[in-house]
Design an enzyme around this catalytic site. Structure first.
Site, PDB file in Angstrom:
ATOM      1  CE1 TYR A   1      -3.736   2.475   0.627  1.00  0.00           C
ATOM      2  CE2 TYR A   1      -2.419   3.282   2.465  1.00  0.00           C
ATOM      3  CZ  TYR A   1      -3.493   3.424   1.601  1.00  0.00           C
ATOM      4  OH  TYR A   1      -4.325   4.509   1.718  1.00  0.00           O
TER       5      TYR A   1
ATOM      6  CG  ASP B   1       5.876   3.525   0.889  1.00  0.00           C
ATOM      7  OD1 ASP B   1       6.165   4.062   1.985  1.00  0.00           O
ATOM      8  OD2 ASP B   1       4.739   3.527   0.403  1.00  0.00           O
TER       9      ASP B   1
ATOM     10  CE  LYS C   1       1.889   4.987   8.294  1.00  0.00           C
ATOM     11  NZ  LYS C   1       0.471   5.133   8.444  1.00  0.00           N
TER      12      LYS C   1
HETATM   13  N1  HOZ Z   1      -0.784   2.729   6.375  1.00  0.00           N
HETATM   14  C1  HOZ Z   1      -1.847   3.010   7.254  1.00  0.00           C
HETATM   15  C2  HOZ Z   1      -2.635   1.769   7.517  1.00  0.00           C
HETATM   16  N2  HOZ Z   1      -2.047   0.639   7.024  1.00  0.00           N
HETATM   17  C3  HOZ Z   1      -2.643   4.135   6.781  1.00  0.00           C
HETATM   18  C4  HOZ Z   1      -3.589   4.637   7.793  1.00  0.00           C
HETATM   19  C5  HOZ Z   1      -4.867   5.058   7.138  1.00  0.00           C
HETATM   20  O1  HOZ Z   1      -5.113   4.687   5.978  1.00  0.00           O
HETATM   21  O2  HOZ Z   1      -5.621   5.755   7.799  1.00  0.00           O
END
Ligand code: HOZ
Length: 420
Positions: free
Chosen positions: A145, A240, A268
């Protein structure tokens, strides 16, 4: 079961104003058949909901809170920065200090830009890669992701996987036709993609440790081979490290695995809990970014002084003591061991943990997809009912922070040991 009446009331109200009552799909508790818990405040390893329940928090805002919630040093920096103004939309010294700190720990980042979110960092890094190479195609991995920009919402992990959406609607075909896919840890698929499209591929983008289909470490040689292929076909390798940066080691996954990408995205932890992210890398690539070059990228709040001050304070706290990452390892290993003892199939890299509800060793999106999500939901509800807050999805990581005390860890292990 704990009482969550006030949360339920707020949830009903929130649903009138926001889709599913949330501002990001991963916050909905649909996949564990509960309503979201509304947080009142948080400190250290704990969050407190509006009903007065206390939880040991292993979501840690999905990663930023490596020092725990509302860490005093970070709060002080934020308050004193806020008193000098919330945003200038202009240059300030903190941007340089944060850039220097990032470069110190990520030597592959020769130049960088500060932006507001991981999504923005990845979108911008890919644009720079395309601008630099003059090529359109990108190669991403199933279950990775990289935020919610159009071209990357193909077999993406996190909220899409939780909600069984292979990709998002609202994305015109033209936006994803240049996105090639390969299986994570499947080098032969990557090689095939290069044989077919080698000279059209601008970049490979990968989470060096996948953490959005649950935690999936790279197999031995996987990242190294990506590096070789990128070199052979003169395309760029983008790591990433929005989740892994400053978490797996102070220099992220690239330091841990000894593989150097051309570009890196951070988010983050680098923002210390405030909306801040970064992308950067090779100087020749970053020099294509406007106004030096022709790749446009901009932002009113980019390098926001308050967010920058939180990032600086967080990185400085992490630099103070070499044993910080050993401590995270020790505590996280205890949780892994407790899960393994009750028969769960655990993947862990440092302070990122996922208990998978499958017999199969999870090394890809397909393996993760076979998990028994109903069993996971049962486990997650059990944890919640015993004061442990973890991501309400099989396809996310648990995050351990420095604020988790030995007592927190012992309690967590004890609760896990009684799960059936
Ligand atoms: N990478 C985060 C969750 N896997 C993103 C948090 C979100 O999408 O709010």
């Amino acid at each position: 079961m704990i009482s969550t009446d006030k949360s339920n009331e707020l949830y009903k109200k929130a649903c009138k104003f926001m889709p599913a009552g949330v501002n990001s799909p991963v916050r909905a508790f649909k996949s564990i058949d509960r309503n979201p818990i509304f947080i009142d405040h948080a400190k250290g390893s704990k969050i407190y909901d509006v009903d007065g329940n206390e939880y040991i928090d292993y979501v840690c805002s999905w990663g930023p809170n490596i020092l725990g919630h509302a860490c005093d040093e970070v709060l002080e920096a934020v308050i004193s920065s806020a008193q000098k103004g919330l945003t200038f939309g202009a240059c300030h010294e903190g941007e340089i200090e944060l850039a220097e700190l990032i470069q110190k720990h990520f030597p592959s980042i020769k130049k960088l830009r500060l932006v507001n979110s991981g999504t923005e960092a990845v979108m911008s890094a890919i644009r720079a890669a395309r601008g630099f190479t003059g090529r359109d195609k990108i190669l991403k991995f199933e279950g990775c992701y990289h935020g919610h920009s159009d071209g990357l919402l193909v077999k993406a992990g996190s909220g899409l996987m939780t909600n069984s959406m292979p990709s998002s609607s609202g994305v015109p075909v033209g936006y994803t036709e240049n996105t090639l896919l390969a299986g994570f840890n499947d080098i032969s698929e990557v090689e095939q993609a290069f044989i077919r499209h080698g000279k059209e591929i601008a970049c490979i983008i990968v989470e060096p440790v996948a953490a959005n289909m649950g935690v999936v470490p790279p197999e031995k040689g996987f990242l190294e081979r990506l590096r070789e292929l990128a070199d052979e076909y003169e395309c760029l390798l983008i790591f990433d490290e929005v989740i892994t940066g400053f978490r797996l080691s102070i220099g992220g996954a690239q330091q841990l695995y000894g593989v150097t990408p051309d570009l890196t995205t951070l988010g983050k932890i680098v923002g210390g809990g405030m909306p801040l992210a970064a992308y950067g890398g090779r100087e020749d690539v970053m020099n294509t970014v406007a106004p030096l070059g022709s790749v446009y990228q901009a932002g009113t709040l980019s390098g926001n002084p308050v967010a920058v001050s939180a990032g600086i304070a967080t990185i400085k706290a992490l630099e103070k003591d070499n044993s910080i990452y050993d401590e995270l390892e020790r505590k996280s290993k205890k949780i892994e061991d407790a899960m393994t003892l009750i028969g769960l199939n655990v993947n862990r890299v440092g302070s990122l943990i996922t208990p998978f509800f499958t017999e199969r060793h999870v090394k890809s999106f397909d393996d993760a997809s076979l998990c028994n999500t109903a069993e996971f939901a049962h486990f997650c509800r059990y944890l919640l009912d015993n004061g442990i807050y973890s991501a309400p999805s099989q396809f996310e990581a648990m995050f351990v922070s420095l604020a988790h005390s030995d007592k927190d860890i012992e309690y967590t292990c004890d609760v896990i040991s009684k799960f059936h």
